[in-house]
Design an enzyme around this catalytic site. Structure first.
Site, PDB file in Angstrom:
ATOM      1  N   ASP A  19       0.914  -1.379  -0.251  1.00  0.00           N
ATOM      2  CA  ASP A  19       0.149   0.038  -0.128  1.00  0.00           C
ATOM      3  C   ASP A  19       0.951   1.094  -0.061  1.00  0.00           C
ATOM      4  OD1 ASP A  19      -2.171  -1.689   0.034  1.00  0.00           O
ATOM      5  OD2 ASP A  19      -2.774  -1.201   2.249  1.00  0.00           O
ATOM      6  N   ASN A 192     -20.489  -4.182   2.128  1.00  0.00           N
ATOM      7  CA  ASN A 192     -20.900  -2.808   2.602  1.00  0.00           C
ATOM      8  C   ASN A 192     -22.134  -2.165   1.778  1.00  0.00           C
ATOM      9  OD1 ASN A 192     -19.963  -1.659   0.262  1.00  0.00           O
ATOM     10  ND2 ASN A 192     -17.728  -0.914   1.238  1.00  0.00           N
ATOM     11  N   THR A 228     -22.023  -4.298   6.324  1.00  0.00           N
ATOM     12  CA  THR A 228     -21.197  -3.385   7.374  1.00  0.00           C
ATOM     13  C   THR A 228     -21.687  -1.966   7.082  1.00  0.00           C
ATOM     14  OG1 THR A 228     -19.540  -3.273   5.520  1.00  0.00           O
ATOM     15  CG2 THR A 228     -19.533  -4.947   7.296  1.00  0.00           C
ATOM     16  N   ASP A 260     -11.605  -5.261   6.177  1.00  0.00           N
ATOM     17  CA  ASP A 260     -10.771  -6.537   6.056  1.00  0.00           C
ATOM     18  C   ASP A 260     -10.753  -7.018   7.516  1.00  0.00           C
ATOM     19  OD1 ASP A 260     -10.549  -5.865   3.393  1.00  0.00           O
ATOM     20  OD2 ASP A 260      -8.542  -4.848   3.829  1.00  0.00           O
TER      21      ASP A 260
HETATM   22  O1  RIB Z   1      -9.229  -2.932   2.010  1.00  0.00           O
HETATM   23  C1  RIB Z   1      -8.024  -2.318   2.048  1.00  0.00           C
HETATM   24  C2  RIB Z   1      -7.097  -2.671   1.018  1.00  0.00           C
HETATM   25  O2  RIB Z   1      -7.631  -2.524  -0.176  1.00  0.00           O
HETATM   26  C3  RIB Z   1      -5.803  -1.960   1.167  1.00  0.00           C
HETATM   27  O3  RIB Z   1      -4.796  -2.778   2.002  1.00  0.00           O
HETATM   28  C4  RIB Z   1      -4.912  -2.216  -0.478  1.00  0.00           C
HETATM   29  O4  RIB Z   1      -4.282  -2.977  -0.594  1.00  0.00           O
HETATM   30  C5  RIB Z   1      -6.382  -2.881  -1.122  1.00  0.00           C
HETATM   31  O5  RIB Z   1      -6.383  -4.120  -1.188  1.00  0.00           O
END
Ligand code: RIB
Length: 317
Positions: A19, A192, A228, A260
């Site tokens: 990221d 969501n 969510t 996540d």
């Molecule tokens: O949901 C967040 C994630 O979405 C981030 O970490 C990014 O890598 C994308 O996959």
């Protein structure tokens, strides 16, 4: 089976991304350039995030994923191991590690563009090679940053007693419905409100109450549904009815990866035998804890940090 020969609590099949995160005073409009903070590189990817969140909480987790043979891949593998995830099924090579370009606004909202890289090379054959692991898993968690055909292969490969948790993110196309065999395997489908509209085939602007969306998703074939609602908690629904779960009030600085963490925690608790509402109530607290810190995996709580979070204002905790 994990690397020690025992069945894990949770298998996550999905993506791992580096990221690249820039904070901005406001998210740019299309065609606009805004100045941002120094760029930071954090471990991310929806699959790796789910695995890290559950492992940080104490679950025995195996991640089935693919990264490149590069510095980003090494960063992601190191982060998974530090969180306690079994990385013996993380494959390497075929393409550079996936990358996500993330902007985070002042309220913690974000925009994300993902370049799949090696995630797109996690193939049907790679899934089949993990058949024994998938068949023995109490619960398998899936997202959509890998090829849809590989996700479908997972639901064909899991054991009769394996519970499948699926978050259809990022949604592939508003014009292509999800395969019925995938939807009917979901227990639960985790969405969501935006994803709920897309799965239901509506436009992104079409609004309905989350309870109504959940009922419509059950009618499409999902065995159970979680919608969510960010700071407003979540709605859970199955054939017996629905319930709305409140979230603790927290100060949000970065929502990246909160969904996540929610899904990883939910999947783990379902595999451990919690009912849907109990598992989701726990997962709502995990999601709330993550938004109080920057980054995705770097924001995930330990059990002690979770215990320190104040209860939801209007829940029965
Ligand atoms: O949901 C967040 C994630 O979405 C981030 O970490 C990014 O890598 C994308 O996959």
């Amino acid at each position: 089976m994990d690397s020690t020969g025992t069945a894990p609590d949770l298998v996550v099949v999905g993506s791992a991304n580096a990221d690249i995160v820039v904070r901005v005073e406001r998210l740019p409009e299309p065609g606009e350039t805004v100045r941002g903070s120094e760029a930071r590189i954090h471990p991310g990817g929806k699959g790796a995030n789910q695995a890290a969140a559950a492992a940080r909480l104490g679950a025995r987790v195996v991640l089935l994923a693919r990264v490149g043979e590069d510095a980003h891949g090494a960063l992601l593998l190191g982060a998974q191991r530090a969180a306690g995830v079994d990385t013996s099924r993380v494959l390497t090579g075929g393409a550079p590690t996936g990358v996500a370009l993330i902007t985070v606004g002042p309220d913690g909202d974000n925009t994300i563009v993902v370049s799949p890289g090696a995630n797109a090379r996690l193939s049907v054959a790679d899934v089949r090679a993990g058949a024994a692991l998938l068949a023995a898993a109490p619960v398998v968690s899936l997202q959509l940053e890998i090829a849809l055909e590989s996700v479908v292969e997972v639901v064909r490969t899991v054991g009769a007693a394996t519970r499948v948790v699926f978050n259809p993110s990022p949604f592939p196309s508003p014009f292509a419905p999800l395969p019925a065999e995938l939807l009917t395997a979901c227990d639960p489908l985790v969405v969501n409100e935006h994803e709920a509209r897309l799965v239901l085939g509506g436009s992104a602007g079409a609004r309905r109450a989350p309870e109504e969306s959940a009922r419509a998703l059950l009618a499409l074939g999902a065995r159970s549904v979680v919608v969510t609602l960010g700071a407003h908690g979540a709605v859970v629904a199955d054939a017996r009815g629905s319930a709305r779960l409140a979230a603790p009030r927290v100060e949000a600085v970065d929502s990246t990866g909160a969904g996540d963490a929610f899904t990883g925690a939910l999947a783990w608790r379902l595999g451990a035998g919690d009912d849907l509402a109990t598992a989701a109530r726990f997962a709502v607290r995990v999601g709330a804890a993550t938004v109080t810190r920057h980054g995705a995996q770097s924001s995930y709580p330990t059990p002690e940090e979770l215990a320190a979070l104040r209860p939801a204002a209007d829940s029965d905790e």
